[in-house]
Design a protein around this motif. Structure first.
Motif, PDB file in Angstrom:
ATOM      1  N   THR A   1       6.308  -8.340  -1.026  1.00 39.44           N
ATOM      2  CA  THR A   1       5.802  -7.247  -0.209  1.00 39.44           C
ATOM      3  C   THR A   1       5.146  -7.772   1.066  1.00 39.44           C
ATOM      4  O   THR A   1       5.284  -7.180   2.130  1.00 39.44           O
ATOM      5  CB  THR A   1       4.810  -6.407  -1.027  1.00 39.44           C
ATOM      6  OG1 THR A   1       5.498  -5.890  -2.157  1.00 39.44           O
ATOM      7  CG2 THR A   1       4.242  -5.266  -0.218  1.00 39.44           C
ATOM      8  N   LEU A   2       4.450  -8.919   0.952  1.00 38.79           N
ATOM      9  CA  LEU A   2       3.810  -9.486   2.148  1.00 38.79           C
ATOM     10  C   LEU A   2       4.840  -9.882   3.205  1.00 38.79           C
ATOM     11  O   LEU A   2       4.546  -9.873   4.400  1.00 38.79           O
ATOM     12  CB  LEU A   2       2.954 -10.700   1.771  1.00 38.79           C
ATOM     13  CG  LEU A   2       1.654 -10.375   1.038  1.00 38.79           C
ATOM     14  CD1 LEU A   2       0.946 -11.657   0.614  1.00 38.79           C
ATOM     15  CD2 LEU A   2       0.735  -9.517   1.897  1.00 38.79           C
ATOM     16  N   MET A   3       6.077 -10.224   2.795  1.00 35.23           N
ATOM     17  CA  MET A   3       7.126 -10.583   3.740  1.00 35.23           C
ATOM     18  C   MET A   3       7.403  -9.456   4.736  1.00 35.23           C
ATOM     19  O   MET A   3       7.969  -9.686   5.800  1.00 35.23           O
ATOM     20  CB  MET A   3       8.434 -10.918   3.002  1.00 35.23           C
ATOM     21  CG  MET A   3       8.480 -12.294   2.373  1.00 35.23           C
ATOM     22  SD  MET A   3       8.420 -13.631   3.566  1.00 35.23           S
ATOM     23  CE  MET A   3      10.071 -13.550   4.260  1.00 35.23           C
TER      24      MET A   3
ATOM     25  N   SER B   1      -5.763  -4.311   4.842  1.00 37.28           N
ATOM     26  CA  SER B   1      -6.411  -3.310   4.009  1.00 37.28           C
ATOM     27  C   SER B   1      -5.694  -3.315   2.676  1.00 37.28           C
ATOM     28  O   SER B   1      -4.492  -3.526   2.619  1.00 37.28           O
ATOM     29  CB  SER B   1      -6.282  -1.916   4.613  1.00 37.28           C
ATOM     30  OG  SER B   1      -6.535  -1.955   5.988  1.00 37.28           O
ATOM     31  N   ILE B   2      -6.456  -3.066   1.604  1.00 39.12           N
ATOM     32  CA  ILE B   2      -5.851  -3.124   0.276  1.00 39.12           C
ATOM     33  C   ILE B   2      -6.342  -1.968  -0.577  1.00 39.12           C
ATOM     34  O   ILE B   2      -7.533  -1.640  -0.569  1.00 39.12           O
ATOM     35  CB  ILE B   2      -6.193  -4.469  -0.425  1.00 39.12           C
ATOM     36  CG1 ILE B   2      -5.768  -5.649   0.454  1.00 39.12           C
ATOM     37  CG2 ILE B   2      -5.518  -4.559  -1.792  1.00 39.12           C
ATOM     38  CD1 ILE B   2      -6.203  -7.004  -0.063  1.00 39.12           C
ATOM     39  N   VAL B   3      -5.404  -1.327  -1.290  1.00 40.93           N
ATOM     40  CA  VAL B   3      -5.776  -0.356  -2.309  1.00 40.93           C
ATOM     41  C   VAL B   3      -5.308  -0.934  -3.643  1.00 40.93           C
ATOM     42  O   VAL B   3      -4.142  -1.267  -3.806  1.00 40.93           O
ATOM     43  CB  VAL B   3      -5.098   1.010  -2.083  1.00 40.93           C
ATOM     44  CG1 VAL B   3      -5.448   1.961  -3.220  1.00 40.93           C
ATOM     45  CG2 VAL B   3      -5.510   1.591  -0.741  1.00 40.93           C
ATOM     46  N   ILE B   4      -6.271  -1.074  -4.581  1.00 43.52           N
ATOM     47  CA  ILE B   4      -5.920  -1.629  -5.885  1.00 43.52           C
ATOM     48  C   ILE B   4      -6.158  -0.568  -6.946  1.00 43.52           C
ATOM     49  O   ILE B   4      -7.260  -0.025  -7.046  1.00 43.52           O
ATOM     50  CB  ILE B   4      -6.793  -2.863  -6.207  1.00 43.52           C
ATOM     51  CG1 ILE B   4      -6.580  -3.944  -5.152  1.00 43.52           C
ATOM     52  CG2 ILE B   4      -6.466  -3.398  -7.586  1.00 43.52           C
ATOM     53  CD1 ILE B   4      -7.392  -5.184  -5.411  1.00 43.52           C
ATOM     54  N   SER B   5      -5.137  -0.261  -7.718  1.00 43.96           N
ATOM     55  CA  SER B   5      -5.377   0.594  -8.865  1.00 43.96           C
ATOM     56  C   SER B   5      -5.678  -0.321 -10.041  1.00 43.96           C
ATOM     57  O   SER B   5      -4.989  -1.321 -10.244  1.00 43.96           O
ATOM     58  CB  SER B   5      -4.153   1.479  -9.135  1.00 43.96           C
ATOM     59  OG  SER B   5      -3.383   0.957 -10.183  1.00 43.96           O
ATOM     60  N   GLU B   6      -6.726  -0.036 -10.773  1.00 44.96           N
ATOM     61  CA  GLU B   6      -7.157  -0.937 -11.840  1.00 44.96           C
ATOM     62  C   GLU B   6      -7.773  -0.192 -13.010  1.00 44.96           C
ATOM     63  O   GLU B   6      -8.389   0.851 -12.855  1.00 44.96           O
ATOM     64  CB  GLU B   6      -8.216  -1.916 -11.316  1.00 44.96           C
ATOM     65  CG  GLU B   6      -7.685  -3.269 -10.934  1.00 44.96           C
ATOM     66  CD  GLU B   6      -6.957  -3.986 -12.062  1.00 44.96           C
ATOM     67  OE1 GLU B   6      -6.108  -4.814 -11.726  1.00 44.96           O
ATOM     68  OE2 GLU B   6      -7.206  -3.739 -13.275  1.00 44.96           O
ATOM     69  N   GLN B   7      -7.583  -0.758 -14.191  1.00 43.40           N
ATOM     70  CA  GLN B   7      -8.381  -0.327 -15.337  1.00 43.40           C
ATOM     71  C   GLN B   7      -9.455  -1.365 -15.627  1.00 43.40           C
ATOM     72  O   GLN B   7     -10.433  -1.077 -16.292  1.00 43.40           O
ATOM     73  CB  GLN B   7      -7.489  -0.221 -16.580  1.00 43.40           C
ATOM     74  CG  GLN B   7      -6.488   0.899 -16.509  1.00 43.40           C
ATOM     75  CD  GLN B   7      -5.854   1.111 -17.861  1.00 43.40           C
ATOM     76  OE1 GLN B   7      -6.546   1.398 -18.837  1.00 43.40           O
ATOM     77  NE2 GLN B   7      -4.544   0.976 -17.911  1.00 43.40           N
ATOM     78  N   ASN B   8      -9.232  -2.555 -15.095  1.00 47.27           N
ATOM     79  CA  ASN B   8     -10.093  -3.691 -15.365  1.00 47.27           C
ATOM     80  C   ASN B   8     -11.238  -3.719 -14.349  1.00 47.27           C
ATOM     81  O   ASN B   8     -11.093  -4.177 -13.225  1.00 47.27           O
ATOM     82  CB  ASN B   8      -9.223  -4.954 -15.268  1.00 47.27           C
ATOM     83  CG  ASN B   8      -9.990  -6.222 -15.570  1.00 47.27           C
ATOM     84  OD1 ASN B   8     -11.227  -6.242 -15.517  1.00 47.27           O
ATOM     85  ND2 ASN B   8      -9.260  -7.281 -15.870  1.00 47.27           N
TER      86      ASN B   8
ATOM     87  N   SER C   1       0.203  -3.801   7.082  1.00 48.61           N
ATOM     88  CA  SER C   1      -1.207  -3.785   7.481  1.00 48.61           C
ATOM     89  C   SER C   1      -2.051  -3.237   6.339  1.00 48.61           C
ATOM     90  O   SER C   1      -3.246  -3.430   6.299  1.00 48.61           O
ATOM     91  CB  SER C   1      -1.395  -2.948   8.741  1.00 48.61           C
ATOM     92  OG  SER C   1      -0.980  -1.628   8.496  1.00 48.61           O
ATOM     93  N   LEU C   2      -1.390  -2.530   5.411  1.00 51.08           N
ATOM     94  CA  LEU C   2      -2.095  -2.065   4.222  1.00 51.08           C
ATOM     95  C   LEU C   2      -1.182  -2.275   3.031  1.00 51.08           C
ATOM     96  O   LEU C   2       0.011  -2.038   3.115  1.00 51.08           O
ATOM     97  CB  LEU C   2      -2.441  -0.572   4.360  1.00 51.08           C
ATOM     98  CG  LEU C   2      -3.389   0.028   3.315  1.00 51.08           C
ATOM     99  CD1 LEU C   2      -4.100   1.242   3.895  1.00 51.08           C
ATOM    100  CD2 LEU C   2      -2.724   0.423   2.023  1.00 51.08           C
ATOM    101  N   ILE C   3      -1.770  -2.737   1.939  1.00 52.55           N
ATOM    102  CA  ILE C   3      -0.930  -3.014   0.776  1.00 52.55           C
ATOM    103  C   ILE C   3      -1.481  -2.274  -0.437  1.00 52.55           C
ATOM    104  O   ILE C   3      -2.697  -2.221  -0.646  1.00 52.55           O
ATOM    105  CB  ILE C   3      -0.806  -4.546   0.550  1.00 52.55           C
ATOM    106  CG1 ILE C   3       0.233  -4.887  -0.511  1.00 52.55           C
ATOM    107  CG2 ILE C   3      -2.131  -5.177   0.193  1.00 52.55           C
ATOM    108  CD1 ILE C   3       0.647  -6.352  -0.477  1.00 52.55           C
TER     109      ILE C   3
END
Lengths: 237, 632
Positions: A151-153, A189-196, A157-159
């Motif tokens: 994905t970084l390839m 910018s980063i959006v992380i979905s997490e349960q942890n 600007s937001l992942i």
């Protein structure tokens, strides 16, 4: 708050006739790392899929870098610089590591870090050792690194990272956290979905909590830290 | 010995064109998940186009330029077809995709007839390669040597394209996961168009390269498509190398089969395919197809047994139908009987497709088996009509048991292709085994018994059998067996968890549908007094599919309406135009794109009247159930 960031308002999303998301709204400022927390089935993955245009029916308002994207096809959203790392990784198992990176490649984007395979191999040294290996013959952790590198390839600007720590060994999770911190330092910018929650605590600035498809809490990581009642109500298993 | 060597080399030369066509089909399927029935039509167009161009372009350079330009021109047509038609049906059930591309095939057949005429055309020899060289004392055409070399060269070229270019890497990635490729910023639209164009180019090139070897005819399309289907099934859909290996295998079997059983060399290919499928159900190098598409049957709304009003309505309709002989003349009754036969055939297919979720593209096989079974019983055993009508469902049943054993091991599009291949094999046997089947001359003198020989009594007989068949199949839908069948259709996994084997349940359904189709075939033979190989042909299978689709695949009543309307329309059409295939092909395409729910489906959406009203949920509720099972 618009500009280079992401702005979501009144997002409803459906799976067939079943509504999954209800008036979800949140913001991500440039350079910010935001956690999307919640239990299994709360709607975290659906939220990210909706942003990418991967749900058959979604309604509401999504702006990214001053462009309304809620009606765009998936590939155009990706070309605006919104990167997506799915929960199930979805490595192209027939393709080698190098070829997987090739698929993700997009033109350099102004004002955003440009990634090359060499830079990514430096970020994920494990991948450098297996450039010619088919994706299907990698371990879960290696696949997780490859899917992020791929994905970084696209020089996003937001992942959007969907449960990047899921099913990984603690040691790999640490490496993952390091890599995400590096990405943040590069200005992503980063959006992380997490349960942890522990993992989110390591890297995130702010958090939103989803429950049954609605946003139930928003605040800084420190505020969430202080609010045991919220954590018990929405996150404790 | 030398004969075998030359046959071997000739077989390899034959493999080249087959491989070109099959690799194109495989490539297109891999990325778009569409089995392009029109592939044979484009192969044929390539040959015709090359024929025309070689007449204007002279010399060695001219000849090869003509071949390449012909393939390129046809490839552009393919690209236009992709943009105009296929883009609209990528999300449709695969049955609709097969049907739509078959409709295109029909249209191309008539267009070719209009442009190039009905005569076979003999193209020029390749300049400089007219001669032959001696291999162990026997002549082998020089052109064949070129073709033998061409196969591996094209294989290598395709491999380099797929592995050494970014475009090729994207194609391979999209073959595995299209959504993910889109999420990485790749515009699939143009990727699909590109792949389709390349696939069509390969098919057209395969056709164009045939003109120095064989005459160009308007039968090329269906004969090549069946061979190509067999090759892709053996080699594995989506695998180019598999297509290469299978093309060689099939060509060699053909070359040697002609030496051993000249008249039924196809049986060898059938045996070979059967063996491969038992050992490797997905072919040499294929992979199980992930159920990306829902089968057409899954979109139906929940069924219920008829209400009292609906039963009374149906009884009134049957009563009116029974009174028709008092108004209709001989011709009208003949058409009426044909409609009743169509109803039985369509309802048996609808049972298989909608209740069973099995999209058969070769249902004519069982119709034809019944017809031939009855005709042969009359001809060879001197059986009366009554006995023949009992034998026919049995021959249909036995055929379905033999072929079904292989078919139900597969699902989805593999199943459709395999049923088609079996039907086509039966067709060639009927066509080639002249001493037994009469070949092209068919079997004549198959007349009903004295009591049923008047038009009115024969009409009543067909009406009675049709009512019995519809009632029996409807009852079957609501029997425990029907529930098991719908269970394995909707969720194989859950059904198997409560003890139902998908294969066994579907095998039984396949046999039932085959028996009813056989009954229809026998009635057909006695109506016409004769039977020809046409009864087993692809168009006969497609007629059944169009009837079911026209009426609306989701309901039994839809198939009844569809069979009657379609029979009437095609009889009328035949009398109105010479270009019936052009019109029919166009109709199929429009039907698939614009009215996928058919007549009864569309009416019931509009009206929602008592006959159609269902307790609880409509289509939305059904979708919820499907979504729920996917989510769980």
């Amino acid at each position: 708050m618009t500009g280079a960031g992401l702005r979501v308002r009144d997002l409803d999303s459906f799976y067939g006739p079943a509504q999954i998301l209800f008036e979800v709204g949140f913001d991500v400022a440039p350079g910010e790392v935001v956690a999307l927390l919640g239990r299994n089935g709360a709607g975290k993955s659906t939220t990210l899929r909706s942003l990418m245009g991967l749900m058959a029916r979604r309604e509401g308002e999504i702006s990214f870098r001053d462009t309304r994207i809620e009606t765009l096809p998936t590939y155009e959203i990706a070309r605006l610089g919104l990167g997506y790392v799915p929960e199930d990784r979805r490595i192209f198992t027939e393709l080698t590591v190098e070829e997987n990176l090739t698929v993700g490649q997009q033109r350099p984007r102004e004002g955003v870090t440009t990634w090359t395979p060499e830079r990514l191999y430096a970020l994920f040294p494990n991948l450098a050792e297996m450039r010619r290996r088919p994706g299907g013959q990698m371990s879960g952790g290696e696949q997780q690194m490859l899917t992020i590198a791929r994905t970084l390839m696209g020089n996003p600007s937001l992942i959007l990272l969907d449960e990047p720590s899921e099913g990984l060994a603690p040691k790999i999770i640490e490496q993952m956290a390091d890599a995400i911190v590096t990405m943040k330092r590069e200005g992503l910018s980063i959006v992380i979905s997490e349960q942890n929650l522990h993992f989110a605590r390591l890297i995130c600035d702010r958090a939103y909590i989803l429950e049954k498809g609605r946003i139930r809490f928003q605040g800084s990581m420190a505020e969430l830290e202080a609010d045991e009642a919220v954590r018990n109500q929405y996150l404790a298993v | 010995m030398s004969l075998y060597v030359v046959q071997f080399l000739a077989g390899l030369a034959n493999a080249a064109s087959l491989f070109l066509a099959a690799s194109g089909l495989s490539l297109i399927f891999g990325v778009t998940r569409i089995v392009n029935f029109a592939h044979g039509a484009f192969y044929m167009l390539g040959a015709y186009m090359a024929f025309t161009l070689t007449r204007t372009l002279d010399g060695a350079v001219g000849f090869w330029a003509a071949i390449l330009i012909a393939a390129a021109v046809v490839a552009v047509m393919g690209a236009l077809l992709e943009m105009v038609l296929l883009r609209r049906i990528y999300q449709a059930p695969e049955l609709f995709q097969l049907l739509a591309t078959f409709g295109v095939t029909l249209m191309v057949e008539d267009i070719v007839l209009l442009v190039w005429g009905p005569e076979d055309l003999v193209g020029p020899r390749a300049p400089g390669l007219e001669g032959a060289i001696l291999v162990m004392g026997r002549p082998l055409p020089t052109y064949d040597i070129l073709l033998i070399a061409l196969g591996p060269i094209v294989l290598l070229g395709l491999w380099l394209l797929m592995h050494r270019t970014r475009w090729g890497v994207l194609v391979r990635a999209a073959t595995q996961d299209r959504d993910m490729v889109a999420a990485l910023g790749v515009n699939q639209k143009w990727l699909f168009t590109g792949v389709f164009t390349l696939g069509i180019f390969l098919a057209a090139l395969g056709g164009a390269l045939q003109i120095p070897r064989t005459a160009v005819s308007h039968h090329m399309d269906l004969s090549i498509i069946v061979e190509v289907f067999v090759i892709t099934v053996i080699g594995g859909l989506g695998s180019i190398t598999g297509a290469f290996l299978a093309a060689i295998l099939v060509s060699l079997l053909n070359a040697f089969g002609i030496l051993i059983f000249p008249s039924i060399s196809l049986v060898l290919i059938f045996l070979c395919m059967a063996v491969v499928l038992v050992i490797r159900p997905w072919g040499f190098l294929g992979k199980p197809v992930v159920a990306g598409h829902k089968s057409a049957g899954v979109t139906v709304r929940p069924w219920q047994p008829w209400s009292r009003e609906a039963r009374i309505g149906a009884a009134i309709v049957v009563a009116i139908a029974a009174l028709l002989p008092f108004w209709l003349g001989t011709y009208g009754l003949f058409v009426g009987a044909e409609m009743m036969i169509a109803v039985i055939f369509a309802v048996s297919l609808q049972f298989l497709m909608s209740t069973g979720g099995l999209d058969s593209f070769g249902h004519a096989a069982y119709f034809g088996l019944g017809a031939y079974g009855a005709a042969m019983a009359v001809k060879w055993l001197g059986a009366p009509m009554e006995a023949a009508l009992l034998i026919a469902p049995l021959t249909g049943l036995v055929g379905a048991l033999v072929f079904g054993w292989f078919c139900v091991r597969l699902s989805g599009v593999y199943f459709a292709m395999l049923t088609l291949a079996f039907a086509q094999i039966l067709w060639s046997i009927a066509f080639q085994w002249v001493p037994v089947t009469g070949g092209d001359n068919g079997i004549l003198g198959v007349w009903p018994s004295g009591w049923a020989s008047s038009p009115a009594t024969y009409y009543w007989l067909t009406l009675a059998v049709a009512v019995f068949s519809v009632a029996a199949l409807r009852m079957l839908v609501f029997s425990p067996f029907g529930y098991a069948l719908r269970g394995v259709r909707d969720s194989t996994l859950r059904a198997s968890a409560i003890g139902f084997s998908r294969q066994r349940v579907q095998y039984a359904a396949f046999a039932v549908a085959g028996a009813f189709a056989g009954l229809a075939g026998a009635l057909f033979a006695f109506l016409k007094g004769s039977i020809f190989p046409d009864a087993l042909s692809i168009p006969q299978s497609v007629d059944g599919l169009v009837m079911v689709l026209l009426g609306g695949i989701a309901t039994v009543s839809g198939s009844v309406v569809g069979a009657i309307v379609y029979t009437a329309a095609s009889i009328w059409l035949m009398s109105q135009t010479d270009l019936s295939r052009l019109v029919l092909g166009g109709l199929i395409v429009v039907l698939v794109v614009a009215f996928p729910k058919g007549i009864v489906g569309s009416i019931s959406d509009l009206v929602g009247g008592p006959l159609f009203r269902r307790r609880g949920a409509g289509p939305a509720g059904r979708e919820a159930a499907v979504a729920g099972s996917e989510g769980a």
